[in-house]
Design a protein around this motif. Structure first.
Motif, short mmCIF file in Angstrom:
data_model
loop_
_atom_site.label_atom_id
_atom_site.label_comp_id
_atom_site.label_asym_id
_atom_site.label_seq_id
_atom_site.Cartn_x
_atom_site.Cartn_y
_atom_site.Cartn_z
N ILE A 263 0.88 -1.17 0.00
CA ILE A 263 0.00 0.00 0.00
C ILE A 263 0.92 1.22 0.00
N PRO A 264 1.14 1.84 -1.13
CA PRO A 264 2.14 2.91 -1.20
C PRO A 264 1.68 4.22 -0.55
N PHE A 265 2.64 4.93 -0.01
CA PHE A 265 2.40 6.31 0.42
C PHE A 265 3.57 7.16 -0.06
N LEU A 266 3.28 8.42 -0.31
CA LEU A 266 4.32 9.35 -0.76
C LEU A 266 5.19 9.71 0.44
N HIS A 267 6.49 9.49 0.32
CA HIS A 267 7.40 9.76 1.42
C HIS A 267 8.52 10.69 0.97
N HIS A 268 8.52 11.89 1.53
CA HIS A 268 9.62 12.83 1.32
C HIS A 268 10.66 12.51 2.39
N ALA A 269 11.46 11.48 2.17
CA ALA A 269 12.26 10.85 3.22
C ALA A 269 13.21 11.82 3.93
N SER A 270 13.21 11.70 5.28
CA SER A 270 14.17 12.41 6.14
C SER A 270 14.14 13.92 5.98
N MET A 271 12.97 14.48 5.70
CA MET A 271 12.91 15.91 5.46
C MET A 271 13.16 16.72 6.72
N THR A 272 12.86 16.17 7.89
CA THR A 272 13.12 16.91 9.13
C THR A 272 14.60 17.24 9.26
N ILE A 273 15.45 16.25 9.02
CA ILE A 273 16.89 16.50 9.13
C ILE A 273 17.40 17.29 7.93
N LYS A 274 16.85 17.05 6.74
CA LYS A 274 17.32 17.74 5.54
C LYS A 274 17.03 19.23 5.59
N PRO B 152 18.59 23.41 10.39
CA PRO B 152 19.84 24.18 10.28
C PRO B 152 21.05 23.26 10.45
N ARG B 153 22.20 23.70 9.96
CA ARG B 153 23.38 22.84 9.93
C ARG B 153 23.76 22.32 11.32
N TRP B 154 23.67 23.16 12.34
CA TRP B 154 24.06 22.70 13.67
C TRP B 154 23.14 21.58 14.15
N ARG B 155 21.85 21.66 13.78
CA ARG B 155 20.90 20.62 14.18
C ARG B 155 21.15 19.34 13.39
N GLN B 156 21.45 19.49 12.11
CA GLN B 156 21.79 18.31 11.30
C GLN B 156 22.98 17.57 11.90
#
Length: 244
Positions: free
Chosen positions: A191-202, A205-209
Motif C-alpha cells: 500500500i504505497p504512500f508518498l514519502h519525502h524521506a528524512s525531510m526533518t533533518i534535511k 539548520p546545519r548545527w541541528r543536522q
C-alpha cells in the motif's frame, strides 16, 4: 475510534498535505492527533487555526499537543500510544509528518489480521495520486515505520519503544527485533504512500543536522551493543529468518 498520531518538528510545508491526507481517510471516525515537538515555523498557529472535524456530534480533531520536552521520537511515540491504549483503544496508526496517504490506506491496513502492519514508502516518481482498489495487497516481512498500524495486544506484549535511542533513528529496527523475539511477525503491505524521506533533518539548520547525525551514530552503536550484530549485516538478516 481510528486514531492517527503524527509527531512533527519544524516541517510545516510537508505537514499540511500530510494532515489533509489523514483527514481524508475513508474508514470513518478518524481522529488526527498532531504532536508538536517544539516547532518555530508557525506549525502550532496553523494547527490551531484548523476547523474541527465533527461526526455524530463528536469532535475528531485535529487534536494538537505541544511536547517540546520529548528527548526522542521513541519517547513521543510511547507517550501517545500509552495514553491511547490505556484508554482502551484497540489500534493506532502512527505516521511521519513528511508523508501523504491514499484515502483508503487506513482501511486496508486495518483489514489485515496482523498485529503490526505498515504501508510502504515511495518517492514522487512512483507516487500515483489516485490508487486503484487492491483488496488483497501483497505482504512482506519488511516493515516501514514511517507509517505503521500497531494493535494494543502487540504493545502490551512487546512493551514501549526503547528511549535510549535519543532524538531519532534505529528505535524502529530495535522494535522490529523485539517483535520478532516475541514471536510477532511485522508485515509491510503493498500500500504505497508518498514519502519525502528524512525531510526533518534535511531542512534543519546545519548545527541541528550535525547534532542529529552524531546521535544517529551513537544510536547505531547502542543497537550493536544491545543485539550483538549490526543493522543490515548478514547476522541481522539471519535473525529474522530464524524461527521466533
Amino acid at each position: 475510534m481510528n486514531w492517527i498520531v503524527c509527531p512533527t518538528d519544524n516541517l510545516l510545508t510537508y505537514l499540511k498535505p500530510a494532515v489533509a491526507s489523514f483527514r481524508a481517510q475513508d474508514i470513518g471516525e478518524v481522529a488526527v492527533w498532531v504532536i508538536d515537538r517544539g516547532s518555530t515555523d508557525g506549525t502550532l498557529e496553523w494547527l490551531n487555526s484548523l476547523s474541527w472535524d465533527v461526526q455524530d456530534g463528536v469532535k475528531l480533531g485535529p487534536w494538537v499537543s505541544h511536547w517540546p520536552d520529548m528527548l526522542s521520537l521513541a519517547a513521543t511515540w510511547n507517550r501517545a500510544l500509552s495514553q491511547l491504549f490505556n484508554r482502551g483503544e484497540e489500534h493506532v496508526l502512527v505516521a511521519n509528518n513528511d508523508i501523504e496517504l491514499h484515502f483508503d490506506a487506513y482501511r486496508k491496513l486495518l483489514a489485515d489480521p496482523a498485529g503490526f502492519v505498515t504501508c510502504v514508502g515511495v518517492g514522487a516518481d512512483q507516487w500515483v495520486k489516485n490508487s486503484k482498489e487492491n483488496i488483497n495487497p501483497n505482504r512482506r516481512p519488511h516493515p516501514d515505520f514511517s507509517c505503521f498500524l500497531i494493535r494494543r495486544w502487540v504493545w502490551e506484549k512487546v512493551g514501549p519503544f526503547d528511549e535510549n535511542y535519543k532524538i531519532a533513528f534505529f528505535e524502529d529496527n530495535d522494535y522490529h527485533c523485539r517483535m520478532r523475539q516475541a514471536g510477532i511477525e511485522a508485515m509491510c503491505l503493498d500500500i504505497p504512500f508518498l514519502h519525502h524521506a528524512s525531510m526533518t533533518i534535511k531542512t534543519a539548520p546545519r548545527w541541528r543536522q550535525n547534532e542529529i547525525s552524531r546521535q544517529a551514530e551513537a544510536n547505531r552503536e547502542y543497537f550493536y551493543k544491545k543485539w550483538g550484530f549490526r543493522i543490515g549485516s548478514p547476522e541481522y538478516e539471519e535473525f529474522f529468518q530464524t524461527r521466533a
